[in-house]
Design a protein around this motif. Structure first.
Motif, PDB file in Angstrom:
ATOM      1  N   PHE A   1       0.860  -1.196   0.000  1.00 25.10           N
ATOM      2  CA  PHE A   1       0.000   0.000   0.000  1.00 25.10           C
ATOM      3  C   PHE A   1       0.891   1.239   0.000  1.00 25.10           C
ATOM      4  O   PHE A   1       1.772   1.350   0.850  1.00 25.10           O
TER       5      PHE A   1
ATOM      6  N   VAL B   1       3.738   0.364   2.401  1.00 23.14           N
ATOM      7  CA  VAL B   1       3.485  -0.607   3.470  1.00 23.14           C
ATOM      8  C   VAL B   1       3.486  -1.984   2.821  1.00 23.14           C
ATOM      9  O   VAL B   1       2.626  -2.282   1.997  1.00 23.14           O
TER      10      VAL B   1
ATOM     11  N   ALA C   1       2.413  -5.032   3.131  1.00 23.73           N
ATOM     12  CA  ALA C   1       1.487  -5.835   3.930  1.00 23.73           C
ATOM     13  C   ALA C   1       1.675  -7.322   3.648  1.00 23.73           C
ATOM     14  O   ALA C   1       1.647  -8.145   4.557  1.00 23.73           O
TER      15      ALA C   1
ATOM     16  N   SER D   1      -1.766  -9.549  14.974  1.00 16.30           N
ATOM     17  CA  SER D   1      -2.541  -8.533  14.284  1.00 16.30           C
ATOM     18  C   SER D   1      -1.597  -7.612  13.508  1.00 16.30           C
ATOM     19  O   SER D   1      -0.552  -7.220  14.020  1.00 16.30           O
ATOM     20  N   GLY D   2      -1.942  -7.317  12.266  1.00 18.48           N
ATOM     21  CA  GLY D   2      -1.135  -6.401  11.461  1.00 18.48           C
ATOM     22  C   GLY D   2      -0.072  -7.083  10.619  1.00 18.48           C
ATOM     23  O   GLY D   2       0.678  -6.422   9.906  1.00 18.48           O
ATOM     24  N   CYS D   3       0.004  -8.429  10.667  1.00 16.01           N
ATOM     25  CA  CYS D   3       1.066  -9.103   9.911  1.00 16.01           C
ATOM     26  C   CYS D   3       0.680  -9.339   8.456  1.00 16.01           C
ATOM     27  O   CYS D   3       1.504  -9.798   7.669  1.00 16.01           O
ATOM     28  N   GLY D   4      -0.563  -9.041   8.081  1.00 19.83           N
ATOM     29  CA  GLY D   4      -0.935  -9.105   6.660  1.00 19.83           C
ATOM     30  C   GLY D   4      -1.921 -10.202   6.292  1.00 19.83           C
ATOM     31  O   GLY D   4      -2.152 -10.449   5.111  1.00 19.83           O
ATOM     32  N   LYS D   5      -2.563 -10.837   7.292  1.00 20.77           N
ATOM     33  CA  LYS D   5      -3.450 -11.966   7.018  1.00 20.77           C
ATOM     34  C   LYS D   5      -4.667 -11.550   6.189  1.00 20.77           C
ATOM     35  O   LYS D   5      -5.006 -12.180   5.196  1.00 20.77           O
ATOM     36  N   THR D   6      -5.328 -10.481   6.634  1.00 19.05           N
ATOM     37  CA  THR D   6      -6.533 -10.035   5.928  1.00 19.05           C
ATOM     38  C   THR D   6      -6.187  -9.578   4.510  1.00 19.05           C
ATOM     39  O   THR D   6      -6.887  -9.903   3.550  1.00 19.05           O
ATOM     40  N   THR D   7      -5.076  -8.844   4.380  1.00 21.40           N
ATOM     41  CA  THR D   7      -4.670  -8.363   3.061  1.00 21.40           C
ATOM     42  C   THR D   7      -4.420  -9.545   2.124  1.00 21.40           C
ATOM     43  O   THR D   7      -4.832  -9.520   0.962  1.00 21.40           O
TER      44      THR D   7
ATOM     45  N   PRO E   1       5.444  -2.545   8.882  1.00 19.14           N
ATOM     46  CA  PRO E   1       5.686  -3.160   7.575  1.00 19.14           C
ATOM     47  C   PRO E   1       6.095  -2.131   6.522  1.00 19.14           C
ATOM     48  O   PRO E   1       6.421  -2.491   5.396  1.00 19.14           O
TER      49      PRO E   1
END
Ligand SMILES: Nc1ncnc2c1ncn2[C@@H]1O[C@H](COP(=O)(O)OP(=O)(O)O)[C@@H](O)[C@H]1O
Ligand SMILES: [Mg+2]
Length: 325
Positions: A18, A32, A34, A54-60, A282
């Motif tokens: 991003f 970023v 992600a 949280s924030g490690c890129g799973k959802t992305t 990230p």
């Protein structure tokens, strides 16, 4: 000799970045990262668990697989076809076969639509009602997720979290997908309701031969659901393998730290490994191994060079400089 089955999904070196924009000119000041060079496969009917802070890129990562994020690099091959190379109708056809459900079904279900409209929207859009009424199709879909047809004309806010997750599942299943991304599907639910939704997911997997990417930060839920597990840290998969191999003989120091935080009844509890420091940004990942600033075993080389990937015969792989003992 039987040949290995063709993977349903093959992800090669996927990157999703991003842009960070700054100033009045809105110039790109950085990226970023992600998802930063992720590769894995999922077989038909297989569940790959994806864990990480949280924030490690799973959802992305999940969103990129659905075509909801545009990759900066890499390839996503679904059913033998490269998602990036398809456009228009062919892409929509392929997209139909993968669906995603989210942690908070409330934000993913349009509050102005009735349950009937919600669960049959895709069927109408793709002209798949095949002479049946919306009501008939909706009743059938709801029955498949254990809900009765009385609720057809009610709205999402009238339901509990667990029921809303069932409605999202009925909606996702309407297009008869082969693959479902479940992004923290039970994290927002009460523990008793969690078990019901997990059982439903296991049952649906059995009945429809579905493959899942099952995203969760809860290792005990992932253990229950997954044939294989991938551990993600700062946009990269640091360890991957059969659930029992990763959970019983974790090789990456990050996986070990994650596991040491989970109480295991009846098992000897290893010393809890406390990770110091926060997840780095990230946008500015550390050089060398991304985990080295927090790694209790870090060597000087870890700050300088990307770690080699080691793979055992059973497919268990991890990226680390430290020679396993
Ligand atoms: N649309 C976006 N724009 C900019 N940064 C994003 C966007 N979505 C996610 N990120 C960033 O990407 C990283 C990974 O986020 P996410 O995929 O949501 O992680 P997870 O699901 O593991 O918690 C985070 O640093 C997050 O802030
Ligand atoms: Mg997430």
């Amino acid at each position: 000799m039987t040949e290995a089955p063709e993977p349903l999904l093959k992800v090669c070196d996927l990157r999703v970045w991003f842009p960070i924009r700054k100033g009045v000119l809105n110039r790109i000041a950085g990226q970023v990262r992600a998802v930063d060079g992720v590769s894995f496969t999922i077989l038909p009917g297989e569940t790959l668990g994806l864990v990480g802070e949280s924030g490690c890129g799973k959802t992305t990562l999940g969103r990129a697989l659905m075509g909801l994020e545009k990759p900066a690099g890499g390839r996503i091959i679904f059913n033998g076809q490269d998602l990036g190379a398809l456009t228009g109708q062919a892409r929509r056809q392929l997209r139909r076969h993968s669906q995603m459900i989210f942690q908070d079904p409330f934000s993913s279900l349009n509050p102005r639509m009735t349950v009937q409209e919600l669960v049959t929207e895709g069927l109408v859009h793709h002209r798949l009602l095949q002479g049946r009424t919306r009501t008939e199709s909706a009743r059938e879909l709801l029955a498949s997720v254990g809900m009765d047809g009385d609720c057809l004309f009610r709205y999402p806010h009238e339901f509990s979290g667990g029921q809303r997750q069932r409605i999202s599942l009925a909606r996702a299943l309407s297009l008869q997908p082969h693959f479902l991304v479940c992004d923290e599907p039970v994290s927002a639910l009460d523990v008793s309701v969690q078990a019901q939704v997990i059982n439903l997911l296991l049952d649906l997997r059995e009945r429809h031969g579905l493959a899942y990417l099952f995203i969760s930060h809860d290792l005990s839920v992932v253990r229950l659901m997954s044939h294989r597990v991938a551990v993600m840290y700062l946009g990269k998969i640091v360890e991957c393998g059969a659930t029992s191999d990763v959970m019983e003989t974790a090789c990456h120091p990050y996986t070990r730290a994650l596991l040491s935080a989970v109480p295991r009844p009846g098992k000897h509890q290893d010393k809890r490994i406390i990770l110091t420091g926060d997840l780095p940004s990230p946008a500015a990942p550390p050089p060398g191994c991304p985990f080295h600033p927090r790694c209790p075993q870090a060597l000087p080389v870890c700050a300088q060079q990307a770690p080699p990937v080691r793979t055992l015969d059973n497919g268990h792989s991890w990226a680390c400089h430290i020679t396993p003992d």
